[in-house]
Motif scaffolding. Structure first.
Motif, PDB file in Angstrom:
ATOM      1  N   ARG A 115       7.565  -4.576   4.763  1.00  0.00           N
ATOM      2  CA  ARG A 115       6.437  -5.502   4.874  1.00  0.00           C
ATOM      3  C   ARG A 115       5.368  -5.180   3.827  1.00  0.00           C
ATOM      4  O   ARG A 115       4.650  -6.063   3.393  1.00  0.00           O
ATOM      5  CB  ARG A 115       5.792  -5.437   6.266  1.00  0.00           C
ATOM      6  N   ILE A 116       5.240  -3.919   3.459  1.00  0.00           N
ATOM      7  CA  ILE A 116       4.335  -3.535   2.371  1.00  0.00           C
ATOM      8  C   ILE A 116       5.186  -3.520   1.110  1.00  0.00           C
ATOM      9  O   ILE A 116       5.979  -2.618   0.893  1.00  0.00           O
ATOM     10  CB  ILE A 116       3.673  -2.172   2.614  1.00  0.00           C
ATOM     11  N   SER A 117       5.000  -4.555   0.320  1.00  0.00           N
ATOM     12  CA  SER A 117       5.834  -4.765  -0.852  1.00  0.00           C
ATOM     13  C   SER A 117       5.152  -4.199  -2.099  1.00  0.00           C
ATOM     14  O   SER A 117       3.954  -4.385  -2.295  1.00  0.00           O
ATOM     15  CB  SER A 117       6.072  -6.267  -1.014  1.00  0.00           C
ATOM     16  N   THR A 118       5.946  -3.545  -2.937  1.00  0.00           N
ATOM     17  CA  THR A 118       5.429  -3.005  -4.189  1.00  0.00           C
ATOM     18  C   THR A 118       5.506  -4.073  -5.267  1.00  0.00           C
ATOM     19  O   THR A 118       6.541  -4.713  -5.434  1.00  0.00           O
ATOM     20  CB  THR A 118       6.256  -1.781  -4.643  1.00  0.00           C
ATOM     21  N   VAL A 119       4.407  -4.280  -5.962  1.00  0.00           N
ATOM     22  CA  VAL A 119       4.387  -5.158  -7.135  1.00  0.00           C
ATOM     23  C   VAL A 119       4.349  -4.209  -8.324  1.00  0.00           C
ATOM     24  O   VAL A 119       3.326  -3.573  -8.587  1.00  0.00           O
ATOM     25  CB  VAL A 119       3.162  -6.097  -7.117  1.00  0.00           C
ATOM     26  N   ASP A 178      -0.429   5.380  -3.601  1.00  0.00           N
ATOM     27  CA  ASP A 178       1.023   5.476  -3.439  1.00  0.00           C
ATOM     28  C   ASP A 178       1.401   6.403  -2.287  1.00  0.00           C
ATOM     29  O   ASP A 178       2.295   6.094  -1.488  1.00  0.00           O
ATOM     30  CB  ASP A 178       1.673   5.981  -4.727  1.00  0.00           C
ATOM     31  N   VAL A 179       0.726   7.527  -2.183  1.00  0.00           N
ATOM     32  CA  VAL A 179       1.015   8.486  -1.119  1.00  0.00           C
ATOM     33  C   VAL A 179       0.690   7.886   0.252  1.00  0.00           C
ATOM     34  O   VAL A 179       1.471   8.008   1.198  1.00  0.00           O
ATOM     35  CB  VAL A 179       0.237   9.807  -1.348  1.00  0.00           C
ATOM     36  N   HIS A 180      -0.448   7.205   0.374  1.00  0.00           N
ATOM     37  CA  HIS A 180      -0.821   6.607   1.652  1.00  0.00           C
ATOM     38  C   HIS A 180       0.112   5.465   2.035  1.00  0.00           C
ATOM     39  O   HIS A 180       0.454   5.303   3.207  1.00  0.00           O
ATOM     40  CB  HIS A 180      -2.282   6.135   1.617  1.00  0.00           C
ATOM     41  N   VAL A 181       0.555   4.685   1.058  1.00  0.00           N
ATOM     42  CA  VAL A 181       1.507   3.607   1.347  1.00  0.00           C
ATOM     43  C   VAL A 181       2.829   4.202   1.794  1.00  0.00           C
ATOM     44  O   VAL A 181       3.454   3.699   2.747  1.00  0.00           O
ATOM     45  CB  VAL A 181       1.676   2.681   0.117  1.00  0.00           C
ATOM     46  N   ALA A 182       3.269   5.283   1.169  1.00  0.00           N
ATOM     47  CA  ALA A 182       4.519   5.927   1.582  1.00  0.00           C
ATOM     48  C   ALA A 182       4.419   6.428   3.023  1.00  0.00           C
ATOM     49  O   ALA A 182       5.361   6.278   3.813  1.00  0.00           O
ATOM     50  CB  ALA A 182       4.852   7.082   0.632  1.00  0.00           C
ATOM     51  N   ARG A 183       3.271   7.002   3.394  1.00  0.00           N
ATOM     52  CA  ARG A 183       3.078   7.456   4.778  1.00  0.00           C
ATOM     53  C   ARG A 183       3.085   6.292   5.749  1.00  0.00           C
ATOM     54  O   ARG A 183       3.651   6.381   6.841  1.00  0.00           O
ATOM     55  CB  ARG A 183       1.764   8.222   4.898  1.00  0.00           C
ATOM     56  N   LEU A 184       2.422   5.181   5.368  1.00  0.00           N
ATOM     57  CA  LEU A 184       2.421   3.995   6.227  1.00  0.00           C
ATOM     58  C   LEU A 184       3.823   3.449   6.416  1.00  0.00           C
ATOM     59  O   LEU A 184       4.220   3.096   7.531  1.00  0.00           O
ATOM     60  CB  LEU A 184       1.528   2.901   5.634  1.00  0.00           C
ATOM     61  N   ARG A 185       4.581   3.367   5.348  1.00  0.00           N
ATOM     62  CA  ARG A 185       5.962   2.866   5.449  1.00  0.00           C
ATOM     63  C   ARG A 185       6.788   3.751   6.372  1.00  0.00           C
ATOM     64  O   ARG A 185       7.577   3.252   7.172  1.00  0.00           O
ATOM     65  CB  ARG A 185       6.596   2.796   4.065  1.00  0.00           C
ATOM     66  N   ARG A 186       6.597   5.051   6.265  1.00  0.00           N
ATOM     67  CA  ARG A 186       7.329   5.978   7.131  1.00  0.00           C
ATOM     68  C   ARG A 186       6.963   5.748   8.590  1.00  0.00           C
ATOM     69  O   ARG A 186       7.819   5.736   9.471  1.00  0.00           O
ATOM     70  CB  ARG A 186       7.018   7.417   6.713  1.00  0.00           C
ATOM     71  N   LEU A 221       0.701   2.856  16.878  1.00  0.00           N
ATOM     72  CA  LEU A 221       0.944   3.803  15.792  1.00  0.00           C
ATOM     73  C   LEU A 221      -0.171   4.834  15.745  1.00  0.00           C
ATOM     74  O   LEU A 221      -1.337   4.519  15.982  1.00  0.00           O
ATOM     75  CB  LEU A 221       0.986   3.084  14.443  1.00  0.00           C
ATOM     76  N   ASP A 222       0.185   6.060  15.415  1.00  0.00           N
ATOM     77  CA  ASP A 222      -0.782   7.133  15.240  1.00  0.00           C
ATOM     78  C   ASP A 222      -1.137   7.191  13.752  1.00  0.00           C
ATOM     79  O   ASP A 222      -0.380   7.743  12.953  1.00  0.00           O
ATOM     80  CB  ASP A 222      -0.192   8.462  15.721  1.00  0.00           C
ATOM     81  N   LEU A 223      -2.281   6.570  13.392  1.00  0.00           N
ATOM     82  CA  LEU A 223      -2.686   6.491  11.992  1.00  0.00           C
ATOM     83  C   LEU A 223      -3.964   7.272  11.753  1.00  0.00           C
ATOM     84  O   LEU A 223      -4.812   7.359  12.633  1.00  0.00           O
ATOM     85  CB  LEU A 223      -2.933   5.022  11.596  1.00  0.00           C
ATOM     86  N   THR A 224      -4.096   7.793  10.537  1.00  0.00           N
ATOM     87  CA  THR A 224      -5.347   8.428  10.146  1.00  0.00           C
ATOM     88  C   THR A 224      -6.378   7.330   9.859  1.00  0.00           C
ATOM     89  O   THR A 224      -6.048   6.145   9.799  1.00  0.00           O
ATOM     90  CB  THR A 224      -5.169   9.294   8.885  1.00  0.00           C
ATOM     91  N   TYR A 225      -7.607   7.731   9.647  1.00  0.00           N
ATOM     92  CA  TYR A 225      -8.702   6.791   9.380  1.00  0.00           C
ATOM     93  C   TYR A 225      -8.389   5.920   8.164  1.00  0.00           C
ATOM     94  O   TYR A 225      -8.498   4.696   8.210  1.00  0.00           O
ATOM     95  CB  TYR A 225      -9.996   7.584   9.166  1.00  0.00           C
ATOM     96  N   LEU A 226      -7.996   6.544   7.065  1.00  0.00           N
ATOM     97  CA  LEU A 226      -7.732   5.795   5.843  1.00  0.00           C
ATOM     98  C   LEU A 226      -6.446   4.993   5.936  1.00  0.00           C
ATOM     99  O   LEU A 226      -6.363   3.889   5.380  1.00  0.00           O
ATOM    100  CB  LEU A 226      -7.676   6.742   4.645  1.00  0.00           C
TER     101      LEU A 226
END
Length: 183
Positions: free
Chosen positions: A167-171, A150-158, A107-112
């Motif tokens: 796999r990343i579940s929202t509580v 929330d924004v970073h999790v949305a990018r990761l999910r995408r 995966l091409d991910l940013t540092y954070l």
């Protein structure tokens, strides 16, 4: 408080001068009424003896030698892992190389994004509040709110794709947790 001395003034006076800036008058002890101590950081040229300089200005230096501290015995150096940890999960994180592989593709991910996903994958089933993720991943003193997470999790999910995004579940009203493959 720091006061800059003009370069021309520094060149004119060959003898170093010491001037303390603070609430304490010269010659008064560093103890405060509440029992706390006040310390000063003074930068001097390498050839100047700080004790002699302080005594010349009427300041009694307090010297407290440090006692040697026994360091814990170090074991053998850990051998760096060449391969990421093998697991049955489709998401594999290699922290040494800072690489995340999903079903064999990198995966091409940013540092954070990498730090966030590695933290979540490294602590499966643990619910992380948005505030704990902000302070743990972004660092203490980061100016932001839960929407940043929330924004970073949305990018990761995408980037994980439709098959693995859950796999990343929202509580709700708390934060997020990572749920590995349970097949």
């Amino acid at each position: 408080m720091t006061t800059a001395v003009p370069a021309s003034a520094a060149r004119r006076s060959p003898a170093p001068r010491l001037q303390l800036v603070g609430e304490r008058p010269p010659g008064a002890f560093a103890d405060r009424a509440d029992g706390a101590r006040v310390g000063y950081l003074v930068f001097l040229p390498a050839h100047v003896d700080p004790v002699a300089l302080m005594e010349a200005h009427g300041i009694r230096p307090e010297i407290h030698p440090l006692e040697p501290v026994a360091l814990p015995a170090r074991g053998p150096e850990p051998v760096p892992r060449a391969e990421p940890e093998q697991s049955a999960d489709a998401i594999r994180v290699d922290r040494d190389r800072r690489v995340v592989e999903v079903d064999g593709r990198e995966l091409d991910l940013t540092y954070l994004e990498f730090d966030l996903l590695a933290h979540l994958v490294g602590n499966p089933y643990t619910v992380h509040t948005r505030d704990s993720l902000i302070s743990g991943i972004w660092g203490y003193g980061h100016i932001g709110d839960g929407r940043t997470v929330d924004v970073h999790v949305a990018r990761l999910r995408r980037k994980l794709g439709p098959a693995l995004r859950n796999r990343i579940s929202t509580v709700r009203r708390v934060g997020y947790k990572y749920v590995p493959d349970t097949r």
